[in-house]
Design a protein around this motif. Structure first.
Motif, PDB file in Angstrom:
ATOM      1  N   ARG A 267     -12.863   0.017   0.137  1.00 24.14           N
ATOM      2  CA  ARG A 267     -12.342   1.515   0.357  1.00 24.14           C
ATOM      3  C   ARG A 267     -11.143   1.789  -0.507  1.00 24.14           C
ATOM      4  O   ARG A 267     -10.915   3.128  -0.657  1.00 24.14           O
ATOM      5  N   ILE A 268     -10.474   0.887  -1.201  1.00 25.82           N
ATOM      6  CA  ILE A 268      -9.401   1.148  -1.850  1.00 25.82           C
ATOM      7  C   ILE A 268      -9.357   0.106  -3.024  1.00 25.82           C
ATOM      8  O   ILE A 268      -9.777  -1.013  -3.082  1.00 25.82           O
ATOM      9  N   HIS A 269      -8.845   0.725  -3.980  1.00 21.92           N
ATOM     10  CA  HIS A 269      -8.727  -0.169  -5.292  1.00 21.92           C
ATOM     11  C   HIS A 269      -7.141  -0.116  -5.717  1.00 21.92           C
ATOM     12  O   HIS A 269      -6.547   0.691  -5.489  1.00 21.92           O
ATOM     13  N   LYS A 270      -7.145  -0.969  -6.927  1.00 24.54           N
ATOM     14  CA  LYS A 270      -5.821  -1.019  -7.292  1.00 24.54           C
ATOM     15  C   LYS A 270      -5.686   0.154  -8.344  1.00 24.54           C
ATOM     16  O   LYS A 270      -6.556   0.816  -8.871  1.00 24.54           O
TER      17      LYS A 270
ATOM     18  N   PHE B  94       0.974  -1.279   0.137  1.00 22.43           N
ATOM     19  CA  PHE B  94      -0.127   0.076  -0.207  1.00 22.43           C
ATOM     20  C   PHE B  94       0.727   1.197  -0.031  1.00 22.43           C
ATOM     21  O   PHE B  94       1.741   1.359   0.942  1.00 22.43           O
TER      22      PHE B  94
ATOM     23  N   THR C 185      -3.017   4.884  -2.267  1.00 21.61           N
ATOM     24  CA  THR C 185      -4.009   5.587  -1.430  1.00 21.61           C
ATOM     25  C   THR C 185      -3.245   7.032  -1.102  1.00 21.61           C
ATOM     26  O   THR C 185      -2.030   7.281  -1.132  1.00 21.61           O
ATOM     27  N   ASP C 186      -4.213   7.524  -0.262  1.00 21.62           N
ATOM     28  CA  ASP C 186      -3.812   9.121   0.216  1.00 21.62           C
ATOM     29  C   ASP C 186      -3.017   8.973   1.499  1.00 21.62           C
ATOM     30  O   ASP C 186      -2.406   9.841   2.021  1.00 21.62           O
TER      31      ASP C 186
ATOM     32  N   VAL D  61       1.529   5.417  -0.391  1.00 27.23           N
ATOM     33  CA  VAL D  61       1.258   6.854  -0.857  1.00 27.23           C
ATOM     34  C   VAL D  61       2.274   7.529  -1.214  1.00 27.23           C
ATOM     35  O   VAL D  61       3.585   7.459  -1.040  1.00 27.23           O
TER      36      VAL D  61
ATOM     37  N   LEU E  84      -2.075   5.980   5.076  1.00 27.70           N
ATOM     38  CA  LEU E  84      -2.245   4.589   5.780  1.00 27.70           C
ATOM     39  C   LEU E  84      -3.016   4.718   7.107  1.00 27.70           C
ATOM     40  O   LEU E  84      -2.651   5.897   7.700  1.00 27.70           O
TER      41      LEU E  84
ATOM     42  N   TYR F 121      -1.507  -1.218  -4.153  1.00 27.37           N
ATOM     43  CA  TYR F 121      -2.590  -0.167  -3.859  1.00 27.37           C
ATOM     44  C   TYR F 121      -2.153   1.195  -3.530  1.00 27.37           C
ATOM     45  O   TYR F 121      -1.238   1.228  -2.716  1.00 27.37           O
TER      46      TYR F 121
ATOM     47  N   LEU G 226      -9.212  -2.468   4.520  1.00 23.87           N
ATOM     48  CA  LEU G 226      -9.665  -1.124   3.596  1.00 23.87           C
ATOM     49  C   LEU G 226      -9.850  -2.005   1.966  1.00 23.87           C
ATOM     50  O   LEU G 226     -10.888  -1.391   1.398  1.00 23.87           O
ATOM     51  N   VAL G 227      -9.101  -3.177   1.583  1.00 16.45           N
ATOM     52  CA  VAL G 227      -9.587  -3.617   0.334  1.00 16.45           C
ATOM     53  C   VAL G 227     -10.844  -4.470   0.482  1.00 16.45           C
ATOM     54  O   VAL G 227     -11.880  -4.258  -0.331  1.00 16.45           O
TER      55      VAL G 227
END
Ligand code: ATP
Ligand code: MG
Length: 496
Positions: free
Chosen positions: A493-496, A435, A469-470, A437, A472, A467, A488-489
């Motif tokens: 709430r989070i995608h690739k 994951f 994301t903005d 950022v 963690l 993944y 999250l996945v």
């Protein structure tokens, strides 16, 4: 006859060196004598408000001179301070206050919401200082086995647990640290870590035990830290990784170095990524890696200065009063370089958790505390911490430590933050997933990151999916909650 009593620590310090400066806070300075007098007066007010010896009393305060006064006032009365993390949500705080069965709560003036919601008597700092004072009953002697503080673990692996710290735990922690780092009369310790964590509270204990001035900051600000290191002659500072990053960045920005009198950035709280240690080496910031936890009343393993370069990445050896072993799953002791659970023993190690005989029993075995962390010792007995046992990824029979992969990812110039966890996989059992950022304006892709990992890691350790994301998920101590990454996945709430 057992020698388990000592004079009240602050009182003894005042007797020895009353006029030495104890604390610098903003423009104020306070000597040990003044600190004692203020704490004594505050102890009288607390007693007037009904606070009694042996009670558990919640403390929810920010880094401030008043906080130091209140914490020592509680020690003078023999009250067990349940020191609460002021970054927690109201719900989390109420849970801890209830869990500790605190008799009352002392809080900063602006924590009104919590004051309204707790069911026990709560006084703000202002109300406390305005109360009438009675003549307090002071604990002239302390018993080393008496509980001095309760601090909750960060709750990284589950619900936080209240760790009991005795006076003996604090005493031996301060002594063990001094025997390693050394102490001279010119030492001054910068405390910009929270006083509610053992990292901060232990600095106060060292101050009184060594007779050492502390420069106290409300929070960490790199520029201010550098300023005070230079102008207030700071020689030692406690840091966590993110603080050290910011400190090095600020030094680079200002094109300066720390003065020669600065001799130790004591780094703890979590893994130390190699790129950070290397950046510090380049900037000549003297870093002492350490390993410890709430349960060990601050660091229990520290890298002595003469090894800081040749053993880069190691957390060092256990402090003089402490012992450490690496234990394999079948209970055998590991051979050098063989990874297993880190177990520790020593007079700084807690005797257990508050009202948690179950957790205490699981984690302690014949005086040895099972840390839940995995590591290994090299042939000379230097500890290398790998990761938490609960975060270990087992892929095709190979052990993968998320911290190692995160450290590689963090070394990429486009990566601002990285977290790794294991995902179930039909073929391998588990595979690592990353994951990320990205740094501002960076556009690094999955393909590029995979390639970067392949260049720096064995193939089986390279994350199978990335993944972006903005942010963690981190707890109030800013520790990465790896168990929340997969959630999250799952929650979409989070995608690739
Ligand atoms: P909880 O016990 O509730 O899950 P926590 O373990 O994060 O929370 P703390 O006592 O604040 O609570 O943190 C101690 C932990 O931090 C250690 O057990 C270890 O996992 C990690 N840690 C500390 N120092 C190091 C280090 N040098 N390298 C790697 N990890 C470290
Ligand atoms: Mg822990």
């Amino acid at each position: 006859m057992q020698f388990d009593t000592m004079p009240n620590l602050l009182k003894k310090r005042v007797f020895l060196t009353p006029d030495r400066t104890a604390i610098y806070f903003n423009e104020e300075t306070i000597t040990f004598k003044e600190l004692y007098e203020k704490s004594l007066q505050t102890a009288g007010k607390l007693q007037g408000l009904g606070v009694k010896k042996d009670q558990f009393v919640g403390v929810l305060l920010k880094n401030h001179l008043d906080t130091v006064v209140i914490l020592f006032a509680l020690q003078l009365l023999g009250v067990k301070a349940v020191i609460l993390n002021n970054r927690l949500t109201t719900k989390e705080l109420i849970w801890q206050v209830n869990d500790a069965r605190a008799a009352s709560l002392i809080l900063d003036n602006d924590f009104e919401q919590i004051k309204k919601e707790v069911t026990i008597p709560a006084v703000t700092k202002d109300q406390l200082f305005a109360a009438t004072s009675v003549t307090p009953e002071i604990q002239e002697e302390i018993n080393l086995n008496d509980v001095c503080t309760v601090m909750y673990t960060s709750g990284t692996t589950g619900n936080p647990k209240g760790v009991l710290h005795t006076y003996g735990n604090h005493w031996w922690s301060a002594v063990g640290s001094a025997l390693n780092l050394g102490y001279t009369d010119s030492d001054r310790w910068l405390c910009s870590v929270p006083l509610f964590h053992i990292s901060g509270y232990s600095i106060l204990m060292k101050s009184v035990i060594y007779g050492m001035p502390v420069i106290l900051h409300e929070n960490f600000d790199a520029k201010r830290a550098i300023n005070d290191i230079k102008n207030k002659h700071v020689t030692i500072m406690s840091v966590v990784g993110t603080m050290l990053y910011r400190l090095v960045e600020a030094l680079e920005l200002e094109g300066c170095q720390l003065p020669k009198h600065f001799r130790c950035a004591l780094l703890g709280g979590g893994p130390a990524p190699l790129p950070l240690l290397e950046a510090c080496k380049a900037k000549e910031v003297p870093v002492f890696q350490s390993y410890g936890m709430t349960e060990t009343a601050s660091q229990i393993v520290t890298l002595a200065p003469e090894y800081s370069i040749i053993k880069l990445g190691s957390a060092g050896k256990p402090l003089f009063p402490s012992q450490l072993e690496i234990i394999l799953e079948d209970g055998r002791m590991a051979s050098p370089r063989e990874a297993g659970e880190i177990v520790v023993k020593g007079p700084n190690v807690t005797s257990g958790y508050l009202y948690r005989p179950d957790a205490t029993q699981v984690n302690f075995n014949d005086g040895w505390f099972h840390t839940g962390d995995i590591g290994y010792l090299d042939g000379e007995g230097f500890l290398y911490v790998l990761d938490r046992r609960s975060d270990l990824i087992i892929s095709g029979g190979e052990n993968i430590y998320p911290a190692e992969i995160e450290s590689v990812l963090l070394a990429h110039p486009d990566v601002a933050d990285a977290g790794v966890t294991g995902f179930d996989d039909e073929t391998w059992g588990q595979v690592p997933a990353a994951f990320i950022v990205r740094k501002k304006n960076a556009h690094i892709t999955e393909v590029e990151l995979k390639q970067f990992c392949l260049e720096n890691l064995a193939k089986y350790k390279v994350p199978k999916s990335f993944y972006f994301t903005d942010k963690l998920p981190r707890n109030a101590s800013k520790k990465l909650l790896r168990r929340k990454l997969s959630e999250l996945v799952q929650e979409g709430r989070i995608h690739k």
